[in-house]
Scaffold this motif. Structure first.
Motif, mmCIF file in Angstrom:
data_model
loop_
_atom_site.group_PDB
_atom_site.id
_atom_site.type_symbol
_atom_site.label_atom_id
_atom_site.label_comp_id
_atom_site.label_asym_id
_atom_site.label_seq_id
_atom_site.Cartn_x
_atom_site.Cartn_y
_atom_site.Cartn_z
ATOM 1 N N GLN A 73 0.661 4.143 -2.805
ATOM 2 C CA GLN A 73 0.376 5.532 -2.451
ATOM 3 C C GLN A 73 1.503 6.478 -2.861
ATOM 4 O O GLN A 73 1.278 7.672 -3.019
ATOM 5 C CB GLN A 73 0.103 5.641 -0.952
ATOM 6 N N PRO A 130 -0.835 10.139 -8.464
ATOM 7 C CA PRO A 130 -2.216 9.728 -8.787
ATOM 8 C C PRO A 130 -2.543 9.805 -10.270
ATOM 9 O O PRO A 130 -3.281 8.966 -10.793
ATOM 10 C CB PRO A 130 -3.077 10.698 -7.981
ATOM 11 N N LEU A 170 0.831 -1.218 0.000
ATOM 12 C CA LEU A 170 0.000 0.000 0.000
ATOM 13 C C LEU A 170 0.859 1.259 0.000
ATOM 14 O O LEU A 170 0.537 2.240 -0.677
ATOM 15 C CB LEU A 170 -0.943 0.005 1.197
ATOM 16 N N GLU A 171 1.960 1.241 0.749
ATOM 17 C CA GLU A 171 2.860 2.397 0.768
ATOM 18 C C GLU A 171 3.443 2.649 -0.614
ATOM 19 O O GLU A 171 3.567 3.797 -1.046
ATOM 20 C CB GLU A 171 3.974 2.187 1.789
#
Length: 159
Positions: free
Chosen positions: A42, A46, A38-39
């Motif tokens: 992220q 985006p 997830l890190e």
């Protein structure tokens, strides 16, 4: 971890209890792996991520499925809404003795109560994986009798 529990990191033994057991360790490792993924996700811009999702719909769909799985695991294994601090920091806490802050250890164990009992933890994780379309192979070491025919396997109990 098995060796560390066996020798207590040189102290001779380790107490295994609500906050420190094989189920806690394996679920901490699972959460640690998901957290690292997830890190990395992220950390991606985006805009680039949305572009990648448009160009690669199948892997993007699998990523979305993994994110849903992570949320479901978090809900089931951390019903109080917070991941244990030692899990968030990926701390390698070894079991302790009975004298080492027993109430603090109990409180830490209760914050992830479904992982206090190895069988309940296993059943919970398997259930979540199956609900999200994964397949699972469960190896039950209690069914291995070896060369002693007088040993009969006993099915494990679940809650």
């Amino acid at each position: 971890m098995t060796a560390r529990y066996r020798v207590g990191d040189g102290t001779g033994a380790t107490f295994v209890g609500p906050a420190n057991n094989c189920a806690q360790d394996s679920n901490q490792a699972l959460f640690g792996a998901i957290r690292l993924l997830l890190e990395q996700i992220q950390a991606v811009d985006p805009t680039l991520r949305r572009e990648w999702e448009r160009e690669n719909p199948e892997p993007a769909q699998r990523l979305a499925q993994l994110l849903r799985l992570e949320r479901a695991l978090r809900r089931e294994l951390h019903p109080l809404g917070r991941t244990r601090a030692d899990w968030r920091q990926n701390a390698y806490l070894l079991g302790s003795s009975l004298e080492d802050r027993p109430l603090a250890n109990l409180a830490r164990g209760l914050s992830s109560w479904r992982t206090m009992l190895p069988r309940l933890a296993s059943d919970t994780v398997i259930k979540v994986f199956l609900e999200h379309g994964a397949s699972a192979l469960v190896l039950r070491t209690n069914q291995v009798g070896g060369r002693r025919p007088e040993i009969e396997p006993l099915a494990p109990l679940t809650l």
